[in-house]
Write a protein that holds these residues in place. Structure first.
Motif: not given
Length: 358
Positions: A156, A159-160, A162, A187-188, A190-192
């Motif tokens: 998480d 991703d949050m 990077r 936390t799903k 996230i779009a990238k």
């Protein structure tokens, strides 16, 4: 509540990664983390994931770069000398701002050293380790359940922000078995939109890169990274305090050593000594402000490590000369007993210089 199952630490990390949505694993076997690689070789095909034993640690980390650049949740793991081989790639990953999770189950060193547990990779993990101005977020669990929880958290956070996240364990945590439960990430993924996945309706393809030949652009990129790191420092410091409200002596320890420290602290409290403990869970960002606050109340600090003394430098910086900082450490895979740590505590209260003083 999820059902608890008995698992070895290395294998628990692998299952936690799968729960977190990791479907790409690239690694190379090295003790004492080989069980993690073995576990992923069995589980990844079962979840339609990708497992690849690379020809080397250097190849593995560059495969992580590729998968992360395409937007995948990806992990690699190794142990101390293997992580050293990955360091150039980790710097590239940080420079390209690619979310990824890197597991280091530490062994004794330097060199090939031995397969017993150690904490002598602290500098490597928290001070960059590779070239350039960069940071990994570094998480330090102290139980098999925390290995599960911090693995999920690692994906998480990666991703949050990077950013690469390093999970720093050791041979004892990797090999021990404890009951654990798995709770899916809240936390799903996230779009990238930055990922290199082809045009997909865009006029121009995304380019993932850490090369900036113009010094003006490279400086701007470095400024951007430092601003991101400042945000991580402001929001992601994690630690645990125990008996610090009235403590005259504060023990600072992380990972497996913190479990020994806790036993020693509780024995000392029963003997009437006002001892507390602060356990960093994030080694970077380090809990500098909480330690500085404790320096205003406590009389001294004792840092415990399975090394010749590395985290003690961050403790000294946080305390900033306000109070004495003592050190007790073992190295080469030797683990101190709770009795030995208790004796160090007792000697400090007796005023004896039985430990090194900072």
């Amino acid at each position: 509540m999820a059902e608890k199952i008995l698992m070895k630490g290395n294998e628990a990390i692998g299952e936690a990664a799968i729960v977190a949505g990791c479907r790409h694993y690239f690694g190379y076997p090295i003790t004492p983390q080989t069980e993690l690689t073995e576990y992923m070789s069995k589980r990844m095909p079962q979840v339609n994931g990708v497992f690849l034993q690379a020809e080397s640690e250097v190849a593995a980390i560059n495969m992580v770069y590729g998968a992360a650049g395409a937007g995948a949740r990806v992990m690699t793991s190794s142990s101390s000398p293997g992580i050293s081989l990955k360091m150039e790639g980790i710097s590239y990953i940080a420079g390209a701002e690619l979310p990824s999770v890197i597991v280091n189950i530490m062994r004794g060193g330097p060199g090939l050293g031995g397969i017993q547990p150690a904490q002598s990779d602290y500098f490597q993990a928290t001070k960059g380790g590779g070239h350039g101005d960069y940071h990994c977020i570094v998480l330090a669990p102290n139980s098999v359940q925390e290995m599960v929880d911090t693995t999920i958290l690692a994906f998480d956070l990666a991703d949050m922000y990077r950013n690469p996240v390093m999970l720093l364990g050791d041979g004892a945590l990797g090999q021990m078995m404890e009951p654990v439960e798995f709770n899916p990430s809240e936390t799903k993924p996230i779009a990238k939109p930055w990922a290199a996945t082809g045009l997909k309706g865009r006029a121009e393809p995304n380019i993932v890169n850490s090369l900036h030949l113009q010094p003006e652009k490279l400086e701007l990129h470095n400024i951007h990274l430092q601003q991101k790191y400042a945000g991580i420092i402001a929001n992601e410091v994690r630690y645990e305090e125990l008996y610090t409200a009235d403590a005259e002596l504060i023990l600072v320890a992380y990972g497996i050593t913190s479990r020994i420290a806790r036993s020693s602290v509780e024995k000392a409290r029963r003997e009437g000594m006002k001892v507390g403990m602060l356990r960093p869970i994030t080694l970077w960002p380090f809990p500098e402000k909480p330690l500085a606050a404790l320096a205003g109340k406590a009389s001294a600090f004792l840092t415990l490590e399975l090394s010749a003394g590395q985290m003690i430098e961050d403790v000294r910086l946080a305390v900033n000369g306000a109070k004495p900082v003592y050190f007790y450490g073992r190295s080469g895979g030797m683990i101190p007993s709770p009795k030995a740590v208790y004796e160090q505590i007792a000697n400090i209260f007796k005023g004896k210089e039985a430990v090194k003083h900072g």
